[in-house]
Design a protein around this motif. Structure first.
Motif, PDB file in Angstrom:
ATOM      1  N   ASP A  74       0.477  -9.761   0.752  1.00  0.00           N
ATOM      2  CA  ASP A  74       0.204  -8.510   0.069  1.00  0.00           C
ATOM      3  C   ASP A  74       0.612  -7.335   0.934  1.00  0.00           C
ATOM      4  O   ASP A  74       0.897  -7.469   2.107  1.00  0.00           O
ATOM      5  CB  ASP A  74      -1.268  -8.411  -0.326  1.00  0.00           C
ATOM      6  N   TYR A 122       0.363 -12.650  -3.308  1.00  0.00           N
ATOM      7  CA  TYR A 122       0.694 -12.231  -4.651  1.00  0.00           C
ATOM      8  C   TYR A 122       0.562 -13.334  -5.682  1.00  0.00           C
ATOM      9  O   TYR A 122       0.304 -13.063  -6.846  1.00  0.00           O
ATOM     10  CB  TYR A 122       2.140 -11.732  -4.684  1.00  0.00           C
ATOM     11  N   TRP A 172      -3.300  -7.062 -10.436  1.00  0.00           N
ATOM     12  CA  TRP A 172      -2.068  -7.699  -9.978  1.00  0.00           C
ATOM     13  C   TRP A 172      -1.487  -8.557 -11.086  1.00  0.00           C
ATOM     14  O   TRP A 172      -2.180  -8.948 -12.034  1.00  0.00           O
ATOM     15  CB  TRP A 172      -2.288  -8.486  -8.690  1.00  0.00           C
ATOM     16  N   ASN A 231       1.339  -5.012  -7.707  1.00  0.00           N
ATOM     17  CA  ASN A 231      -0.011  -4.884  -7.177  1.00  0.00           C
ATOM     18  C   ASN A 231      -0.421  -3.417  -7.215  1.00  0.00           C
ATOM     19  O   ASN A 231       0.256  -2.562  -6.648  1.00  0.00           O
ATOM     20  CB  ASN A 231      -0.023  -5.407  -5.737  1.00  0.00           C
TER      21      ASN A 231
END
Length: 332
Positions: free
Chosen positions: A44, A57, A98, A112
């Protein structure tokens, strides 16, 4: 482990209520875990330079999804060189919207949108920051490998369907936008990562390898974060992140459970301000992770606990403590 009572229970209760409410509507066997090509825990792009690549992710279920994720992190920063120097305790609470959205069979995008709630306690004073963090997006190109056919060379094969081998690699290029607020006054803290955002445009370059079968899977990812300079002439150091996870699959009549263990780490370059390198602002960290994912019909529930194995951050003046993540996704 002594920091666990400091966990912000407002967010935990919110997550549990969301989890329970969603499970009330999920009663059918999961089918999304049969692709045998689970994605890595993609790193991330938290706005904080001390954040690790332990939380990512993607999901183990290899599903395109949209969902919510909550991440809890805490740090201790020593403001001085002596053993009895005062300690600052920092708690990071992040709620993320997300998603992983397919563009074609080989190309997909992850995005995100984080909301940050940060608290710092130092010598009896409490400081709180909250607001929108740095939004990020990565485009991924995936190459899947297929099994070789062993049919008789003299026979005509009318079946043109390729059988996946379970192996794949992917390449990602992305960007982090300066949507989170950067406050220059906070840059003088022992942990300058105590920020809602970096105030800079950053680039991300990733390569990963995945393998998945009916029972086991492995995924590995390497990422390089190229940090830009913000309007305050402040530039967080470039970052190299790596992670690998091993999981197994337990399939039931109505659900699939996928426990996993993993290792991850980050190497940080020094921070620069006005093109001058700031002393004791580089470092590295190695983490161990333990977690599980539960898939019921189109709903995916996950949890991940991370604990540092070794670390040297900001001249050993900043200590990363435990980290915890939970999420609820809906497969597209």
């Amino acid at each position: 482990m002594n920091d666990l009572p400091n966990f912000n229970f407002r967010y935990a209760i919110l997550g549990l209520l969301l989890l329970c409410n969603t499970m009330m509507y999920a009663h059918h066997p999961n089918t999304i875990c049969n692709n045998h090509n689970p994605e890595a825990w993609f790193c991330d792009l938290c706005g904080c330079s001390t954040s690790s690549g332990s939380f990512g992710y993607g999901t183990l279920s290899n599903a395109n999804f949209v969902g919510l994720r909550y991440i809890y992190q805490n740090f201790e920063s020593k403001a001085g060189i002596f053993s009895n120097s005062p300690i600052s305790k920092e708690t990071f609470n992040t709620v993320q919207l997300w998603a992983q959205v397919p563009i074609s069979d080989s190309f997909y995008v992850t995005a995100n949108v984080p909301y940050q709630d940060l608290t710092r306690n130092f010598e009896g004073e409490r400081e709180n920051l909250n607001g929108l963090g740095d939004i990020s997006a990565i485009g991924w190109y995936k190459i899947m490998f297929y099994k070789k056919k062993t049919t008789d060379s003299t026979a005509i094969d009318y079946n043109l369907t390729k059988e996946p081998s379970g192996h794949s690699i992917q390449f990602g290029i992305g960007v982090k936008l300066p949507t989170g607020k950067f406050e220059e006054r906070l840059a003088d803290n022992v942990n300058p990562g105590f920020q809602v955002g970096t105030g800079s445009v950053d680039g991300v370059f990733s390569v990963g390898y995945n393998y998945g079968s009916d029972r086991i899977g492995v995924n590995t990812l390497f990422s390089y974060y190229l940090k830009g300079e913000n309007k305050n002439n402040y530039q967080f150091g470039n970052q190299f992140s790596y992670s690998t996870n091993v999981y197994t699959v337990f399939s039931g009549e109505k659900m699939n459970v996928m426990p996993f263990i993993g290792l991850s780490g980050d190497v940080y370059n020094s921070i620069k301000q006005y093109d001058e390198t700031l002393q004791d602002t580089d470092g590295s960290i190695l983490n161990a992770s333990l977690g599980s994912e539960l898939a019921i019909d189109k709903f995916i529930f996950g949890a991940n606990y991370t604990l540092p194995l070794s670390q040297s951050l900001f001249g050993d003046n900043v200590k990363s403590k435990q980290r915890f993540s939970v999420y609820v996704n809906f497969a597209l």
